[in-house]
Design an enzyme around this catalytic site. Structure first.
Site, PDB file in Angstrom:
ATOM      1  N   GLY A   1       0.812  -1.201   0.000  1.00  0.00           N
ATOM      2  CA  GLY A   1       0.000   0.000   0.000  1.00  0.00           C
ATOM      3  C   GLY A   1       0.845   1.249   0.000  1.00  0.00           C
TER       4      GLY A   1
ATOM      5  N   ASP B   1      -4.777   7.685  17.844  1.00  0.00           N
ATOM      6  CA  ASP B   1      -5.290   7.429  16.488  1.00  0.00           C
ATOM      7  C   ASP B   1      -5.875   6.024  16.394  1.00  0.00           C
ATOM      8  OD1 ASP B   1      -5.927   8.200  13.923  1.00  0.00           O
ATOM      9  OD2 ASP B   1      -4.056   7.475  13.069  1.00  0.00           O
TER      10      ASP B   1
ATOM     11  N   VAL C   1       4.411   0.682   1.962  1.00  0.00           N
ATOM     12  CA  VAL C   1       4.557  -0.488   2.818  1.00  0.00           C
ATOM     13  C   VAL C   1       4.724  -1.716   1.939  1.00  0.00           C
ATOM     14  CG1 VAL C   1       3.509  -1.912   4.620  1.00  0.00           C
ATOM     15  CG2 VAL C   1       3.176   0.564   4.633  1.00  0.00           C
TER      16      VAL C   1
ATOM     17  N   GLY D   1       0.923   5.454   1.460  1.00  0.00           N
ATOM     18  CA  GLY D   1       0.330   6.381   2.404  1.00  0.00           C
ATOM     19  C   GLY D   1       1.135   7.640   2.523  1.00  0.00           C
ATOM     20  N   GLY D   2       0.764   8.469   3.504  1.00  0.00           N
ATOM     21  CA  GLY D   2       1.411   9.753   3.688  1.00  0.00           C
ATOM     22  C   GLY D   2       2.873   9.631   4.052  1.00  0.00           C
ATOM     23  N   PHE D   3       3.244   8.594   4.801  1.00  0.00           N
ATOM     24  CA  PHE D   3       4.646   8.379   5.152  1.00  0.00           C
ATOM     25  C   PHE D   3       5.453   7.898   3.957  1.00  0.00           C
ATOM     26  CE2 PHE D   3       4.030   7.444   9.928  1.00  0.00           C
ATOM     27  CZ  PHE D   3       4.240   8.783  10.210  1.00  0.00           C
TER      28      PHE D   3
ATOM     29  N   LYS E   1       7.721  -0.656   6.560  1.00  0.00           N
ATOM     30  CA  LYS E   1       7.142   0.674   6.387  1.00  0.00           C
ATOM     31  C   LYS E   1       8.287   1.605   5.961  1.00  0.00           C
ATOM     32  CE  LYS E   1       4.456   3.915   9.270  1.00  0.00           C
ATOM     33  NZ  LYS E   1       3.845   4.025  10.616  1.00  0.00           N
TER      34      LYS E   1
END
Length: 815
Positions: free
Chosen positions: A507, A625, A514, A509-511, A528
């Site tokens: 996937g 979160d 993965v 994401g913002g970071f 990650k």
């Protein structure tokens, strides 16, 4: 009187007596035996005694079980190794005053209490509400025998385990042979009175696990995971060495069970099923996991859990490299340990070595214990025997140390003997001091370090974005070197991911991205990977490394290590193949795979993980979160809380904290956090309440509801609940079999999302409500139930949260 009428009256009286005996009596007397088909019920109807056949067994046994629990839960068996083959059994008081079990087909008793009873015709057996079957003399109420002295595989509240020095009786648990055979199995759990007493779990006579010694408050190697609900006591005197555990609420059914595999479980009845609160042994718990003179640290799984104590080295470097630690560790050659400047290194939060070989002197203080150990060249370590009153008593070990392990929220301080060279190295590395002058040097050094940090911070502000990122990365590398986590070389990650191939990408994401990886030993991992030129995520990366590395709980995702090389920054996690919870519950087709029993297990698992963060871990952590995409599922669909990039540590006595940087996900944030930046355990409870309602309904909180006055899930559930129609919004795939339990969970969820933090329950109260069928409070109006303009997607502060198989990555910076 008419003979026929007299016969009829006599028959009615006998029928009444038999009926009354079968359902209400709690005693057996010489004139009142019980046969197969009859049962005794304790006075408060808590326990029952009678004949039963376990599982698929055809044998008949006399046992005790919970009377009010629908599924027969047996806690004690009389003739466990000698079953009857038919239903002709009779349990009675014989002419010598003993309780005996006979069969029509056998001339000798199948089982007997064999108590020394002076009176022959006056004994009575009574089943108590504690689950104890006692043989008493009614004249003086003297107990001549009790089932609590002969436990099988179950420990009940107020039941003693341990040694009676006067009679030689040693009460211990022994497992069943199988679920169908209650015969004496190969696993046992009992007191070892040698040295300083402790409990041992054995399988076939081989030690599997030990509790550690009694610290004055608890067993050092068995953390109390249900605080304020249980209490333990330990007695060690000339008459006995025994331990008893109790439960503060007598209406709650709770038991400790030793199963056939050698695992001890703590279970509580919640009104519908038995809920497990903990089990042992877990990781690093197995006896001598790492051999002699070593420590097992579960926070360093891929760096190999086994580590040598300071100044020691592996007995076999080859075995150590192959992740085999049973060979243990040895002193390095040339180490002088006798009156040559040696001293002690303090190891914190450890289960102290096996105390059955330790020497005990309760008259010494901890300081006197150190001096005594230092004078004796054979003394290798020492610790406090009792942590109450500031630490009293002296435990000392002479020779090799066995079975040490590190804890996050338990254990004791152990002082391990090292030579002068190692002592100096350890002091320099860890900032330890030996004199006032060293303290002064340390204070000055800290001051200079603080000035340096401030200077660097000011300098960083003036740098351009790329320079800031590079310096942050350097600081990140420095900070992670002192973490518990093992370092992964970049070449290992490249090989494991096939050079970060798209086929292994889970996937985005913002970071960053993965990936799934497979190590040389076929262990699957999740990586990650931070974006190379993004300034976002540096603080969260450091935060996750420093926080989650300290944690150990079966409902928290495990971080295995990190990699920082050049521009690469990566976190390595355990791989969980079943993705995240939102993958199931928000999908029309997939959510049918999660029936109510599985969903309830997920709810309870998340609650237990949250309780660990808030209360049971060494650190007090607010997740900030908690949401469906941050709950990962393992092979068995058990939940694990993930993504600690936003988590914050607060002081143990601190109620709440404030931040100017609000991070999290819309729909899950409590009002005091979203509006004022105030976060606490109660803000996590709010998020948990939202998550509960989503799990129950299969709908997102941020979804828009056109047919009601409220725009989100919380408001919609609240509106329906006030009208006693809350079951209308429950996921239709769950059916109505568990309607009462589901309705109760809806009410718990509404209690968690109340507008004011002070009204919300604590995490421990939530766990208790989920595990016990107690009366619930009436919830007040929830927060955030007004109309919304969201389109049904969970929004982070700046961007949509992206859920991937193993790690959910969320943009953090407010805009």
């Amino acid at each position: 009187m008419n003979p026929a009428k007299e016969l009829l009256n006599t028959s009615l009286l006998l029928s009444l007596l038999v009926f009354r005996f079968c359902i209400s009596l709690d005693t057996i007397s010489p004139n009142q035996p019980i046969k197969d088909g009859d049962i005794l019920v304790s006075k408060g109807e808590t326990f029952a005694l009678g004949f039963f056949s376990p599982g698929n067994s055809g044998g008949r046994y006399v046992g005790i079980w919970y009377h009010k629990v629908p599924e027969q839960t047996v806690v004690w068996v009389a003739n466990r190794d000698n079953p009857l083959n038919d239903t002709s059994g009779l349990l009675s008081i014989n002419g010598r005053g003993n309780l005996v079990l006979n069969s029509k087909k056998r001339s000798t008793p199948i089982w007997s209490t064999n108590a020394s009873v002076s009176s022959t015709n006056n004994s009575m057996a009574q089943l108590l509400d504690s689950g104890n079957l006692v043989l008493v003399l009614p004249d003086n109420q003297r107990v001549t025998w009790q089932s609590f002295d002969y436990p099988t595989n179950t420990l009940l509240a107020s039941m003693k385990l341990g040694l009676d020095r006067r009679t030689g009786l040693n009460r211990s648990l022994t497992s069943w042979k199988s679920e169908d055979d209650p015969g004496t199995g190969t696993c046992s759990y009992g007191i070892n009175p040698n040295g300083y007493p402790q409990f041992f779990l054995y399988k076939g006579g081989t030690p599997l696990w030990r509790t550690g010694s009694w610290t004055g408050r608890r067993w050092s190697g068995a953390p109390n995971t249900v605080p304020n609900l249980t209490n333990y006591s330990f007695v060690d005197n000339q008459d006995e060495i025994t331990a008893v555990y109790g439960f503060t609420d007598p209406t709650v059914f709770t038991r400790i069970v030793l199963d056939e595999s050698g695992t001890i479980h703590r279970l509580t009845w919640n009104g519908n099923k038995w809920v497990e609160f903990w089990s042992f042994p877990e990781e690093c718990d197995r006896y001598r996991e790492c051999g002699l003179s070593s420590n097992c640290n579960p926070y360093e799984p891929d760096k190999f859990w086994c580590t040598c104590l300071p100044g020691l080295e592996p007995n076999s470097t080859h075995d150590w490299n192959m992740r085999v630690g049973s060979g243990g560790c040895l002193r390095k050659q040339g180490a002088s340990m006798c009156r040559n400047g040696e001293g002690f290194v303090k190891l914190v939060h450890v289960k102290v070595p096996d105390t059955s070989v330790a020497r005990v002197n309760m008259s010494l203080s901890l300081k006197e214990c150190e001096q005594e150990c230092l004078r004796n060249c054979s003394c290798t370590a020492y610790s406090s025997a009792d942590e109450t009153r500031g630490g009293i008593g002296c435990l000392s070990w002479h020779g090799d140390l066995v079975d040490i392990r590190t804890f996050a929220n338990a254990g004791q301080d152990l002082y391990f003997r090292v030579d002068a060279v190692v002592l100096a190295q350890y002091a320099k590395k860890n900032g330890l001091t030996q004199s006032k002058s060293m303290v002064a040097i340390l204070v000055v050094s800290i001051g200079l370090m603080l000035l340096l940090v401030v200077s660097i911070a000011r300098w960083l502000v003036m740098r351009k974005k790329k320079a800031y990122f590079e310096e942050s990365a350097m600081e990140l590398e420095r900070s992670t070197k002192n973490s518990y986590l093992p370092f992964f070389d970049l070449s290992i990650i490249i090989a494991a991911t096939d050079n970060f191939s798209d086929a292994n990408k889970l996937g985005q994401g913002g970071f960053g991205s993965v990936y799934k990886g497979v190590l040389d030993n076929q262990k699957e991992i999740a990586i990650k990977r931070l974006s190379k030129y993004s300034g976002q995520g540096i603080e969260e990366f450091k935060n996750e490394v420093t926080i989650i590395a300290e944690l150990q709980h079966k409902n928290l995702v495990r971080i295995l290590g990190y990699c920082i090389q050049g521009e690469e920054k990566m976190l390595i996690y355990e791989y969980l193949p079943n993705k995240s919870l939102d993958f199931f519950i928000f999908d029309e087709t997939k959510r049918s795979l999660l029936d109510w029993r599985r969903r309830f297990e997920i709810i309870c698992g998340v609650a237990r993980g949250l309780l660990y963060l808030h209360q049971d871990s060494r650190l007090k952590i607010i997740h900030r979160d908690l949401k469906a995409s941050n709950i990962l599922l393992n092979n068995a669909l058990n939940p694990k809380i993930a993504d600690f990039g936003m988590a914050r540590i607060i002081g143990g006595d601190q109620i709440e904290a404030n931040t100017n940087r609000v991070v999290g996900t819309y729909g899950y944030m409590s009002p005091e956090y979203a509006m004022q930046g105030l976060f606490s355990v109660k803000s996590d409870v709010y998020s948990f309440g939202v998550l509960m309602l989503e799990i129950i309904t299969g709908k997102k909180n941020s979804a828009y509801y056109h047919d009601g006055p409220s725009s989100n899930l919380i408001g919609h559930v609240w509106d329906l609940w006030r009208e006693d129609k809350a079951m209308e919004i429950v996921d239709s795939s769950l059916g109505d079999q568990y309607a009462n339990e589901i309705s109760r969970c809806i009410q718990i969820g509404l209690l968690c999302v109340q507008e004011h933090a002070t009204d919300r329950p604590t995490t421990s109260a939530v766990v208790f409500m989920l595990g016990n069928n107690t009366t619930l409070a009436h919830p007040k109006q929830p927060a955030f139930i007004l109309k919304s303009t969201h389109n049904g997607k969970d929004r982070s502060i700046s961007e949509v949260a992206n859920s991937v198989n193993e790690v959910t990555i969320t943009m953090l910076d407010a805009r």
